[in-house]
Design a protein around this motif. Structure first.
Motif, PDB file in Angstrom:
ATOM      1  N   GLN A 247      77.984  -7.619  52.118  1.00  0.00           N
ATOM      2  CA  GLN A 247      77.242  -7.773  53.367  1.00  0.00           C
ATOM      3  C   GLN A 247      78.086  -7.375  54.580  1.00  0.00           C
ATOM      4  N   THR A 248      77.418  -6.786  55.566  1.00  0.00           N
ATOM      5  CA  THR A 248      78.078  -6.429  56.824  1.00  0.00           C
ATOM      6  C   THR A 248      77.681  -7.355  57.967  1.00  0.00           C
ATOM      7  N   ASP A 249      76.664  -8.185  57.744  1.00  0.00           N
ATOM      8  CA  ASP A 249      76.207  -9.162  58.727  1.00  0.00           C
ATOM      9  C   ASP A 249      76.666 -10.545  58.268  1.00  0.00           C
ATOM     10  N   MET A 250      77.394 -11.281  59.126  1.00  0.00           N
ATOM     11  CA  MET A 250      77.987 -12.533  58.661  1.00  0.00           C
ATOM     12  C   MET A 250      76.935 -13.593  58.352  1.00  0.00           C
ATOM     13  N   LYS A 251      75.815 -13.616  59.053  1.00  0.00           N
ATOM     14  CA  LYS A 251      74.788 -14.609  58.749  1.00  0.00           C
ATOM     15  C   LYS A 251      74.111 -14.301  57.423  1.00  0.00           C
ATOM     16  N   ARG A 252      73.887 -13.029  57.123  1.00  0.00           N
ATOM     17  CA  ARG A 252      73.329 -12.671  55.820  1.00  0.00           C
ATOM     18  C   ARG A 252      74.338 -12.984  54.713  1.00  0.00           C
ATOM     19  N   LEU A 253      75.613 -12.777  54.997  1.00  0.00           N
ATOM     20  CA  LEU A 253      76.642 -13.106  54.011  1.00  0.00           C
ATOM     21  C   LEU A 253      76.609 -14.597  53.680  1.00  0.00           C
ATOM     22  N   ILE A 254      76.543 -15.426  54.706  1.00  0.00           N
ATOM     23  CA  ILE A 254      76.505 -16.873  54.483  1.00  0.00           C
ATOM     24  C   ILE A 254      75.243 -17.255  53.716  1.00  0.00           C
ATOM     25  N   ALA A 255      74.132 -16.582  54.005  1.00  0.00           N
ATOM     26  CA  ALA A 255      72.880 -16.867  53.294  1.00  0.00           C
ATOM     27  C   ALA A 255      73.011 -16.546  51.806  1.00  0.00           C
ATOM     28  N   TYR A 256      73.643 -15.411  51.483  1.00  0.00           N
ATOM     29  CA  TYR A 256      73.809 -15.060  50.073  1.00  0.00           C
ATOM     30  C   TYR A 256      74.783 -15.993  49.368  1.00  0.00           C
ATOM     31  N   THR A 257      75.788 -16.485  50.082  1.00  0.00           N
ATOM     32  CA  THR A 257      76.667 -17.483  49.459  1.00  0.00           C
ATOM     33  C   THR A 257      75.866 -18.724  49.093  1.00  0.00           C
ATOM     34  N   SER A 258      74.881 -19.063  49.907  1.00  0.00           N
ATOM     35  CA  SER A 258      74.065 -20.241  49.628  1.00  0.00           C
ATOM     36  C   SER A 258      73.208 -20.038  48.382  1.00  0.00           C
ATOM     37  N   ILE A 259      72.751 -18.814  48.142  1.00  0.00           N
ATOM     38  CA  ILE A 259      72.015 -18.539  46.909  1.00  0.00           C
ATOM     39  C   ILE A 259      72.904 -18.831  45.708  1.00  0.00           C
ATOM     40  N   SER A 260      74.167 -18.444  45.801  1.00  0.00           N
ATOM     41  CA  SER A 260      75.119 -18.745  44.737  1.00  0.00           C
ATOM     42  C   SER A 260      75.319 -20.254  44.590  1.00  0.00           C
ATOM     43  N   HIS A 261      75.457 -20.953  45.715  1.00  0.00           N
ATOM     44  CA  HIS A 261      75.651 -22.407  45.673  1.00  0.00           C
ATOM     45  C   HIS A 261      74.433 -23.121  45.086  1.00  0.00           C
ATOM     46  N   PHE A 262      73.240 -22.660  45.436  1.00  0.00           N
ATOM     47  CA  PHE A 262      72.038 -23.290  44.886  1.00  0.00           C
ATOM     48  C   PHE A 262      71.941 -23.062  43.385  1.00  0.00           C
TER      49      PHE A 262
ATOM     50  N   ALA B   8      81.891  -5.974  61.530  1.00  0.00           N
ATOM     51  CA  ALA B   8      82.719  -4.891  62.069  1.00  0.00           C
ATOM     52  C   ALA B   8      82.930  -5.006  63.573  1.00  0.00           C
ATOM     53  N   ASP B   9      82.129  -5.791  64.276  1.00  0.00           N
ATOM     54  CA  ASP B   9      82.264  -5.922  65.721  1.00  0.00           C
ATOM     55  C   ASP B   9      83.307  -6.960  66.115  1.00  0.00           C
ATOM     56  N   TYR B  10      84.013  -7.515  65.118  1.00  0.00           N
ATOM     57  CA  TYR B  10      85.048  -8.498  65.410  1.00  0.00           C
ATOM     58  C   TYR B  10      86.396  -7.971  64.929  1.00  0.00           C
ATOM     59  N   GLY B  11      87.389  -8.819  64.988  1.00  0.00           N
ATOM     60  CA  GLY B  11      88.735  -8.445  64.579  1.00  0.00           C
ATOM     61  C   GLY B  11      89.754  -9.108  65.488  1.00  0.00           C
ATOM     62  N   GLY B  12      90.784  -9.699  64.902  1.00  0.00           N
ATOM     63  CA  GLY B  12      91.848 -10.308  65.690  1.00  0.00           C
ATOM     64  C   GLY B  12      91.447 -11.536  66.469  1.00  0.00           C
ATOM     65  N   VAL B  13      90.373 -12.214  66.057  1.00  0.00           N
ATOM     66  CA  VAL B  13      89.910 -13.384  66.804  1.00  0.00           C
ATOM     67  C   VAL B  13      90.967 -14.479  66.818  1.00  0.00           C
ATOM     68  N   GLN B  14      91.746 -14.608  65.739  1.00  0.00           N
ATOM     69  CA  GLN B  14      92.729 -15.680  65.688  1.00  0.00           C
ATOM     70  C   GLN B  14      93.817 -15.539  66.744  1.00  0.00           C
ATOM     71  N   LYS B  15      93.998 -14.340  67.284  1.00  0.00           N
ATOM     72  CA  LYS B  15      94.999 -14.145  68.335  1.00  0.00           C
ATOM     73  C   LYS B  15      94.487 -14.578  69.700  1.00  0.00           C
TER      74      LYS B  15
ATOM     75  N   MET C 284      85.906 -11.652  54.429  1.00  0.00           N
ATOM     76  CA  MET C 284      85.233 -11.792  55.717  1.00  0.00           C
ATOM     77  C   MET C 284      86.214 -12.302  56.774  1.00  0.00           C
ATOM     78  N   TYR C 285      87.006 -13.306  56.423  1.00  0.00           N
ATOM     79  CA  TYR C 285      87.982 -13.834  57.388  1.00  0.00           C
ATOM     80  C   TYR C 285      88.987 -12.762  57.780  1.00  0.00           C
ATOM     81  N   GLN C 286      89.462 -12.008  56.809  1.00  0.00           N
ATOM     82  CA  GLN C 286      90.442 -10.959  57.111  1.00  0.00           C
ATOM     83  C   GLN C 286      89.878  -9.939  58.082  1.00  0.00           C
ATOM     84  N   ARG C 287      88.638  -9.510  57.855  1.00  0.00           N
ATOM     85  CA  ARG C 287      88.045  -8.481  58.707  1.00  0.00           C
ATOM     86  C   ARG C 287      87.748  -8.998  60.110  1.00  0.00           C
TER      87      ARG C 287
END
Length: 537
Positions: A302-317, A366-373, A433-436
């Motif tokens: 996934q390239t959209d973080m909300k869609r990524l989180i949604a698909y992780t939930s499918i795995s969790h369910f 892709a619109d993020y990067g280096g947020v931890q700094k 996702m965190y790395q990117r």
């Protein structure tokens, strides 16, 4: 005192009050106060609840509603229902505080269609419906709440969501209505077959003896719950709905509403149709394992973080459904605890993702990067929530996932081994996702020349200067402000507390799960979790 009726009535009355006040700010404050009152009432109920009581459903209230059809207003809670009501009561005030600007159009991809007051009133109506669906002990009343909670969520997605909100809201509604229609047919058939002129759940246990009838009725209930959960392959509505919904609505959608599906499997499918449940168990386990692996693999791409989180939930369910139909004490208790832990971990991920989108105006990774700094608190809390999502030991989801896998292995070792691959894949999609998004150089898109920055940024924090750019730049992404910290801290605290000491919650869950499995009449491969002191510590 009618505790559960009060618990349902308070948010409904609060929603009326929110819709009548004149000021948007007052509406927000009133909604927050009402949700805190509900939380206090839930705490009072939990304090009086006795896990080992001989009474199956405590705080029970039963009143005739439609006498000619045997329909009652019947509510009551056991340990399973209580922890899910508590999950709802904890999440709603957090969501209200996090959603302070969700309805006013700030940072939204599309302007809201309705007012700020309507949004917060819908949140309270939704809370009442969620409490009602978990508390209902009349099958018809459960169905009413099951369908009614679609209405506020439909308007929250369709009126306050992203650019494709109308499509997502209609898709969510159509899928849910299709499942609900099948359930309605099964509910009516159950009433006719039972021939007892009642819809009360305790009175219907064991009344359907014919194996073929059980299978058809099971199918009607199960498909409705599988759509709601959502279990693969009934899942396709969730990524669209979660991606387009406001962050707060997405938390309640994935964190609580979808749990009604797995709760229904555990409560109704197993107990009302035990023989059919055993017959369909191999099929459900296959669907659950496929969902675990499929959801994790698709999340990686996934390239959209909300869609990524949604698909992780499918795995969790998939893990939760696996635990329910393994029909062991370990797996059943783990699945119930998983419902709670998933609500907190995924809720934290969605809310922090919402904070990022509010700052950046985009959900694209892709619109993020280096947020931890530039925003270390924001990145740090996102990391903790993500690590909980991949079941890191010491965080809450690990305990429940471990119990599900151990309990499943006791009866179905091969599916348990395959399901373990979901743990490995979870590390891939979360850490990548965190790395990117959080590591590396800050994205130039949210950087401006140092000379052009005048005064502090909008959150009240000073701009963060990062050395090494040429020319030197000042990055203007603000870190978590005071309100956002009040949102995140309780969620992180719950992830840590339930990770290190889940015993108090398991002590409430275990007796209820044992009673459920006893009614299914299936032999346990090992002693119950309640007798294994080390399992909950």
């Amino acid at each position: 005192m009618p505790w559960l009726s009060t618990l349902i009535a308070v948010p409904l009355l609060g929603a009326v009050g929110v819709s009548l006040v004149k000021s948007d700010k007052l509406a927000k404050l009133l909604a927050l106060v009402v949700s805190l009152v509900v939380l206090l009432l839930t705490g009072a109920i939990a304090a009086q609840f006795s896990p080992n009581s001989g009474t199956r459903f405590q705080f029970a209230e039963v009143y005739e509603w439609i006498p000619s059809f045997g329909v009652h207003y019947g509510v009551g809670v056991d340990g399973i229902a209580l922890v899910l009501i508590a999950l709802s009561a904890v999440l709603v005030p957090i969501v209200i505080l996090a959603s302070w600007h969700d309805a006013d159009g700030s940072g939204a991809a599309a302007p809201p269609k309705r007012s700020v007051k309507t949004y917060f009133a819908l949140l309270l109506v939704l809370e009442a419906m969620m409490i009602g669906v978990f508390a209902a002990t009349d099958v018809f009343l459960f169905y009413v709440f099951f369908e009614a909670m679609l209405i506020p969520m439909y308007f929250m997605i369709g009126s306050y969501g992203g650019a494709q909100r109308s499509y997502a809201a209609v898709k969510f509604l159509l899928y849910s209505l299709f499942g609900g229609l099948l359930m309605l047919v099964a509910v009516i058939a159950l009433y006719v077959v039972a021939g007892k002129n009642t819809f009360m759940f305790p009175d219907l246990i064991g009344v359907v003896q014919d194996p073929t009838t059980q299978k058809w009725l099971f199918a009607g209930f199960f498909i409705a719950f599988a759509v709601k959960a959502p279990l693969w392959p009934f899942h396709t509505w969730l990524p669209d709905a979660a991606a387009q919904a406001p962050a707060g609505a997405a938390v309640l959608l994935v964190g609580v509403l979808d749990k009604v599906g797995t709760y229904g499997m555990l409560r109704f499918c197993l107990e009302l149709f035990p023989e059919a449940s055993k017959f369909f168990t191999p099929l459900v386990i296959v669907l659950a394992v496929v969902g675990i692996v499929y959801g994790a693999i698709v999340a990686i791409g996934q390239t959209d973080m909300k869609r990524l989180i949604a698909y992780t939930s499918i795995s969790h369910f998939g893990f939760i459904a696996l635990g329910v139909f393994a029909m062991t004490a370990n797996a059943g208790a783990g699945a119930t605890l998983y419902m709670v832990n998933h609500g907190f971990s995924t809720g934290a991920l969605f809310l922090i993702a919402g904070f990022l989108i509010y700052r950046r105006g985009s959900s694209q990774i892709a619109d993020y990067g280096g947020v931890q700094k530039v925003a270390p608190l924001l990145a740090g809390t996102f990391l903790i929530a993500g690590l909980s999502g991949l079941s890191l030991p010491g965080l809450s989801t690990f305990v429940s996932e471990f119990m599900v896998l151990v309990g499943t292995y006791e009866r179905y070792p091969i599916p348990a081994i395959i399901a373990t691959s979901g743990v490995v894949l979870a590390a891939v999609y979360i850490l990548w996702m965190y790395q990117r998004m959080m590591t590396g150089a800050p994205n130039p898109a949210y950087a401006v020349a140092a000379s052009s920055v005048k005064g502090p940024v909008s959150s009240g924090e000073e701009p963060v200067r990062v050395e090494g750019d040429s020319p030197k730049r000042t990055y203007a992404m603000p870190d978590l402000d005071r309100r956002e910290r009040f949102v995140v801290i309780p969620l992180i605290a719950m992830l840590l507390a339930l990770g290190f000491f889940p015993k108090p919650v398991l002590d409430v869950i275990n007796p209820a799960v044992d009673k459920t499995l006893t009614s299914v009449k299936i032999d346990q491969p090992n002693p119950a979790v309640a007798d294994q002191k080390g399992a909950g510590e």
